[in-house]
Write an enzyme that holds these catalytic residues in place. Structure first.
Site, mmCIF file in Angstrom:
data_model
loop_
_atom_site.group_PDB
_atom_site.id
_atom_site.type_symbol
_atom_site.label_atom_id
_atom_site.label_comp_id
_atom_site.label_asym_id
_atom_site.label_seq_id
_atom_site.Cartn_x
_atom_site.Cartn_y
_atom_site.Cartn_z
ATOM 1 N N LYS A 198 70.542 59.256 3.680
ATOM 2 C CA LYS A 198 69.417 60.183 3.514
ATOM 3 C C LYS A 198 69.443 61.240 4.615
ATOM 4 C CE LYS A 198 65.559 60.562 0.976
ATOM 5 N NZ LYS A 198 65.401 60.237 -0.436
ATOM 6 N N TYR B 34 68.777 67.901 32.327
ATOM 7 C CA TYR B 34 68.025 66.732 32.804
ATOM 8 C C TYR B 34 67.407 67.074 34.153
ATOM 9 C CZ TYR B 34 66.742 61.812 33.017
ATOM 10 O OH TYR B 34 66.039 60.646 33.079
#
Length: 762
Positions: free
Chosen positions: A95, A40
């Site tokens: 999925k 970050y």
């Protein structure tokens, strides 16, 4: 299991121990403040600036290239209908799980709370920069057609509505194969399509792309046959309206060659089936209950070729055969879309794969004796490991040829290997081994061919051209088993106890007696032993009637080793035989010795085992980097057990200075290159990747290899016999079919190597 029990099981599965089925996992280190400052602020600014300069750099510095959005508004969830976006989330997570486990594609599932087409399209377009591809899911027709059309036109990443195209691709592959078996031409067959939703329309369009004629197609919706004189047809239904003046499914089925069901359960009757043409093809894909029950259909017509959407019947039309691999291929060439050429390439790849020999692991997974291309096997099974290496390359190549690939693939061999590595299926060593065996297949005696798994392995070895099997055992049993698994090859079958082998038994007995008569063997005892399969098989190799031997499946290891040592003996210059196991680990192949024979080898024995292991590694094309393992490091213990290992290393360093070997070493130092370099930079192993471990005793070696095998699910080849005069290889009791096949390849390659050495010295 009762319906209520199944319901509770499903609910617990999704709720425990953590709600849902997928999660985000970091791919970079994050333990220290330094790691976090790179992940970050401030370090993250650097890739941001690079992407700002060139947006294509987003594929270089972020996960976009392997990230797919699975997006739904919950308007057509499975067979449950319009149940809303929140209720669709379990399906979208599922999925995502399938994308990951079958093709290593990461997924964010996105549930959109709108039924407005424009709002849905705008939402997807606005979030598209996050993703490398978009999988639309469970959106009702006709809105699904417009949503997909617009997004494909307006986005530059692959977009596919799987409910349409997934079923179309898988069923088209099945249809091509079914027509081949039925000996029918797709351009001539009469096709009935029950259903006019997104999947049915897409299926029929794809069948047409492969040659089906519009005039030969009849489509039905809930109101009956879609005729060209019906009012208020959608453009999609009008596309398939028939000129025939019929109204019902009953009428449509008369003389039909193909029935495609994407509608409702139990609407096809036995009478309808009987009215169809010869060798009818029936794809009853309503799920979970098909348009006609499988058993009823096959009982009604014995010439039927039947497929359903269910996994408990042959020929499951399962979308998981398509979407993970289609997106994999599209992502890997940075395709801007999934076009017709890519879909048709996937169809052809699936169709062709069903005609190839099926890996034994697939037979085991589906509790089949042997899957063979035919009426009950027209489409690959979802857990076929070859899907990942066959379908994506076909799709990627079609993307390149059709001009939609931004990053073309140049090295297809490397690409296929990278696909296998994605799923931890990096069996390059096994593939190399099998490939080498095929170059010069040898005669291999299977001493326990009346065992089903051994016979299956012999069949695979024969079918794949790995070996020329010689089958030993009770002839009646072998013939019966061969019929059961459809092994109809003309291979030798020998029963050592039969009268027809009397002359050969006597010849073998005399040869054995002459060799061992001064070790207490009488001619009578030799004749008696030749009735035993392992003695007979060993003599076949000794006398040149076979090139190699594989045995041990049904007997404990020591009882099988004994006759091999008696009859075949050790190679010249070898004073002790040993074994090594090749373990397929995440760090690559590892050779572990001695795993089966030497209980407490001496220092000199350990040195010889290391030398033999090095030669086996070379047979695999690998330079051995060997650590001699102990509980101590470089003299840290004065115990005789550690001293033994040091003596072995000293001997090797002096006698074979070219060998890359060192020790004594603890296992963690041997395997952790940084630790070894930091603490023992003087070691011959420093800066190298150790691939061979020589253990100080049988306990340590055997326990280690079995721990690796069970806890890490590492595939093992072995134990490989080292130091024998002839290619003899002994299986572990109850070895799997795949393990027997691999051992057969080892035996063949061993025989090849010995033949090369003989020619070299001739």
């Amino acid at each position: 299991m009762s319906k209520q029990s199944k319901r509770l099981e499903a609910l617990v599965y999704h709720a425990k121990p953590t709600p849902g089925k997928i999660k985000v996992v970091p791919t970079k280190k994050y333990a220290s403040q330094r790691d976090l400052s790179l992940a970050y602020s401030p370090g993250v600014a650097e890739p941001c600036l690079e992407i700002a300069k060139d947006v294509e750099n987003v594929y270089k510095y972020t996960a976009k290239g392997n990230l797919v959005a699975v997006i739904s508004n919950g308007t057509a969830v499975l067979g449950l209908g319009n149940i809303g976006p929140e209720a669709s989330k379990p399906v979208m997570e599922g999925k995502g799980l399938l994308f990951k486990i079958f093709a290593d594609i990461d997924v964010f599932d996105i549930e959109v709370d709108t039924e407005d087409v424009e709002a849905f399209i705008a939402t997807v377009k606005n979030i598209a920069p996050t993703f490398g591809g978009i999988n639309l899911e469970d959106i009702k027709a006709p809105e699904a057609f417009e949503i997909e059309r617009r997004l494909k036109e307006e986005l530059d990443i692959p977009v596919m509505h799987d409910d349409q195209h997934g079923t179309a691709i898988i069923s088209a592959a099945a249809l091509l194969n079914a027509l081949e078996i039925a000996e029918k031409n797709i351009e001539e067959v009469n096709i009935v399509v029950s259903g006019a939703g997104a999947a049915a329309i897409s299926c029929t369009r794809l069948y047409q792309a492969f040659g089906a004629k519009r005039e030969n197609i009849v489509m039905l919706d809930s109101k009956g046959v879609i005729r060209d004189d019906r009012d208020n047809l959608t453009s999609q239904k009008a596309e398939f309206a028939t000129h025939r003046r019929i109204d019902t499914l009953d009428e449509a089925m008369k003389n039909a060659d193909v029935f495609i069901g994407l509608s409702q359960p139990d609407i096809v009757t036995p009478e309808m089936l009987k009215s169809m043409a010869a060798n009818p093809i029936v794809f009853a894909m309503a799920n979970p209950n098909p348009e006609i029950q499988y058993q009823l259909a096959v009982d009604t017509r014995d010439d039927i070729i039947m497929a359903t959407g269910r996994s408990d019947h042959p020929n499951q039309v399962n979308n998981v055969l398509g979407f993970p691999f289609i997106f994999r291929g599209a992502l890997d060439v940075r395709a801007t879309k999934i076009n017709e050429a890519m879909k048709m390439a996937a169809v052809k790849a699936l169709s062709d794969l069903a005609k190839e020999s099926v890996p034994e692991q697939v037979n085991i997974a589906y509790a089949e004796t042997k899957l063979i291309f035919g009426r009950d096997y027209i489409i690959p099974k979802p857990f076929d490991p070859r899907l990942i290496s066959e379908v994506p390359p076909a799709v990627a190549k079609a993307a390149m040829e059709s001009g939609v690939a931004k990053e073309p693939i140049e090295d297809w061999g490397r690409y296929k290997n990278s696909l296998l590595e994605r799923l931890g299926s990096d069996n390059k060593l096994v593939r190399m081994l099998l490939g080498r065996a095929k170059t010069n297949a040898k005669r291999v005696v299977f001493a326990e061919a009346d065992q089903l798994d051994v016979l299956k392995a012999a069949q695979i070895a024969y079918d794949e051209g790995i070996a020329q099997p010689i089958l030993l055992g009770r002839k009646e049993t072998i013939v019966e088993l061969m019929t059961e698994i459809e092994f109809d090859a003309d291979v030798p079958i020998i029963d050592p106890k039969s009268d027809e082998e009397t002359e050969r038994k006597n010849n073998y007995a005399r040869a054995y007696w002459k060799k061992r008569k001064r070790q207490g063997v009488t001619l009578y005892s030799a004749e008696k032993k030749m009735r035993e399969r392992n003695y007979f098989a060993a003599m076949m190799v000794n006398e040149g009637d076979a090139d190699a031997l594989v045995t041990g499946y049904s007997r404990n290891y020591p009882s099988v080793v004994r006759p091999m040592l008696e009859l075949i003996g050790m190679a010249d210059g070898v004073t002790r035989v040993a074994t090594t196991n090749v373990m397929m680990t995440q760090r690559g192949p590892m050779f572990l010795s001695d795993t089966s024979i030497n209980i407490d080898p001496s220092a000199k024995d350990m040195a010889k085992i290391a030398r033999m292991t090095s030669r086996v590694a070379k047979m695999f094309g690998i330079e051995s980097v060997t650590a001699m393992i102990s509980y101590s490091n470089f003299g840290s213990s004065e115990n005789p057990r550690a001293e033994k290992v040091r003596e072995a290393v000293a001997y090797l360093h002096k006698a074979y200075p070219e060998m890359i070997v060192d020790g004594e070493l603890q296992t963690d130092f041997a395997l952790n290159a940084k630790m070894l370099q930091d603490i023992f930079p003087f070691s011959k192993l420093a800066g190298r990747k150790v691939n061979s471990l020589i253990f100080p005793n049988l306990d340590a070696a055997n326990i280690t290899y079995k721990l690796l095998k069970e806890l890490n699910n590492s595939e093992s080849i072995g134990p490989i016999m080292m130091g024998m005069r002839k290619p003899v290889h002994i299986l572990q009791l109850g070895a799997s079919v795949d393990e027997i096949v691999n051992m057969t390849a080892i035996a063949v390659v061993d025989a090849q190597e010995r033949e090369k050495r003989q020619h070299k010295h001739a």
